[in-house]
Design a protein around this motif. Structure first.
Motif, PDB file in Angstrom:
ATOM      1  N   THR A  98       0.827  -1.212   0.000  1.00 53.98           N
ATOM      2  CA  THR A  98       0.000   0.000   0.000  1.00 53.98           C
ATOM      3  C   THR A  98       0.860   1.261   0.000  1.00 53.98           C
ATOM      4  OG1 THR A  98      -1.830  -1.123   1.101  1.00 53.98           O
ATOM      5  CG2 THR A  98      -1.773   1.272   1.256  1.00 53.98           C
ATOM      6  N   GLY A 147      -2.010   0.281  -3.043  1.00 53.87           N
ATOM      7  CA  GLY A 147      -2.992  -0.745  -2.702  1.00 53.87           C
ATOM      8  C   GLY A 147      -2.832  -1.973  -3.567  1.00 53.87           C
ATOM      9  N   ASP A 180      -4.775  -4.887  -6.059  1.00 53.89           N
ATOM     10  CA  ASP A 180      -5.931  -5.193  -6.910  1.00 53.89           C
ATOM     11  C   ASP A 180      -6.217  -6.680  -6.964  1.00 53.89           C
ATOM     12  OD1 ASP A 180      -6.476  -2.434  -8.155  1.00 53.89           O
ATOM     13  OD2 ASP A 180      -4.329  -2.707  -8.495  1.00 53.89           O
ATOM     14  N   GLY A 228      -8.717  -3.431   3.046  1.00 51.90           N
ATOM     15  CA  GLY A 228      -8.186  -2.340   2.236  1.00 51.90           C
ATOM     16  C   GLY A 228      -8.624  -2.417   0.793  1.00 51.90           C
ATOM     17  N   ARG A 251     -11.038   0.558  -1.105  1.00 52.19           N
ATOM     18  CA  ARG A 251     -10.610   1.318  -2.285  1.00 52.19           C
ATOM     19  C   ARG A 251     -11.773   1.592  -3.233  1.00 52.19           C
ATOM     20  NH1 ARG A 251      -5.765  -1.213  -5.341  1.00 52.19           N
ATOM     21  NH2 ARG A 251      -5.143   0.939  -5.804  1.00 52.19           N
ATOM     22  N   ARG A 277     -12.817  -0.180  -5.787  1.00 50.37           N
ATOM     23  CA  ARG A 277     -12.534  -0.507  -7.180  1.00 50.37           C
ATOM     24  C   ARG A 277     -12.497  -2.025  -7.346  1.00 50.37           C
ATOM     25  NH1 ARG A 277      -6.686   2.020  -8.283  1.00 50.37           N
ATOM     26  NH2 ARG A 277      -6.454   0.335  -9.821  1.00 50.37           N
TER      27      ARG A 277
END
Length: 283
Positions: A84, A89, A91, A133, A137, A139
């Protein structure tokens, strides 16, 4: 159709990434232009893997390594913080680290504890460290947990490994249910169920791939195809066992409960002929 997470510039973290399926996945993701972080034990192993991954990385995508013991929750928390802080971060998380030293029902408890600590607790620790986390985000994100067919049909011979992979299956199902019911989340979990794959874990001292085994690269290609299809259960065939036969074996294992047969009746002499007849429908 390409999965949105498998995109250039996104970040993939892979435990057990220095060899086998983990290394093949890291190379696949790097070749797509993803930033890749592999976590494993052994500085020399990690550096050799990093060089292999960097050699195929698209447009010089970042490849980083981390000495991480997945049985230690603090190691996973430190890994998540490093990723991070450095890249913003994660994915894609692949909880892939696993061991299979062998076990027996009344074998040394230390062997049982180590297998469960890595194979099951490593998946739980990784998910706990990264998933919050990833969700926050807002996403698209993917968590892939590496299970095993031995965690579904539980064949005799290595009970500690079977118990660990059965736990991975149950945990990943619960994780995806939780994610599915989290408002606004865009993160999904998937259970990778490899077939016979020629990796250091399964080599058993052999130096040449048996004809019946898939390569790690074949397994990862199949995994990516089924991620893109949105499959939760990524049940991999191999050169010996096609999917229809896997399905019959899984159904028979479930049938032990429904039909009140002896446990592991597939290997019980009184049910040998019945299982053979049942399994022919999957050939």
């Amino acid at each position: 159709m390409t999965h949105p997470v498998l995109s250039s510039g996104n970040v993939a973290v892979i435990t057990g990434g220095a060899s086998g399926i983990g290394l093949a996945a890291a190379k696949k993701f790097a070749a797509l232009g993803m930033t890749v972080c592999i976590a494993d034990l052994g500085a020399d192993r990690l550096e050799a893997a990093r060089a292999e991954i960097a050699a195929v990385a698209k447009d010089g995508a970042d490849v980083v390594t981390s000495e991480t013991d997945v049985s230690r929750p603090d190691d996973l928390m430190a890994l998540e913080k490093m990723v991070t802080d450095r890249f913003g971060g994660t994915d894609l998380l692949m909880n892939n680290a696993g061991i299979q030293p062998g076990s027996a029902i009344f074998g040394p408890l230390g062997a049982w504890e180590r297998v469960l600590a890595v194979n099951l607790w490593g998946v739980i620790h990784g998910s706990h460290a990264f998933a919050p986390g990833m969700i926050a985000r807002g996403r698209p994100g993917v968590i892939i947990n590496t299970g095993s067919k031995q965690g579904i049909t539980t064949p005799p011979g290595d009970p500690a490994y079977n118990v660990s992979k059965t736990g991975v299956k149950a945990f990943t199902e619960a994780l995806q249910h939780e994610l599915r019911n989290t408002p606004g989340r865009q993160v999904n979990a998937h259970l990778l169920i490899p077939g016979f794959v020629f990796t250091p874990l399964a080599a058993g001292g052999r130096t040449e791939k048996p004809a019946g085994a898939w390569t790690p690269e074949q397994t990862v290609d199949f995994m990516v195809q089924h991620l893109e299809a949105g499959d939760f259960y990524i049940l991999c065939p191999d050169n010996d066992v096609p999917r229809p036969l896997d399905e019959r074996r899984i159904l028979w294992a479930a049938g032990d409960i429904v039909e009140n047969r002896p446990p592991l009746s597939r290997w019980h002499p009184d049910y040998k002929a019945a299982f053979e007849e049942f399994s022919k429908q999957g050939r």
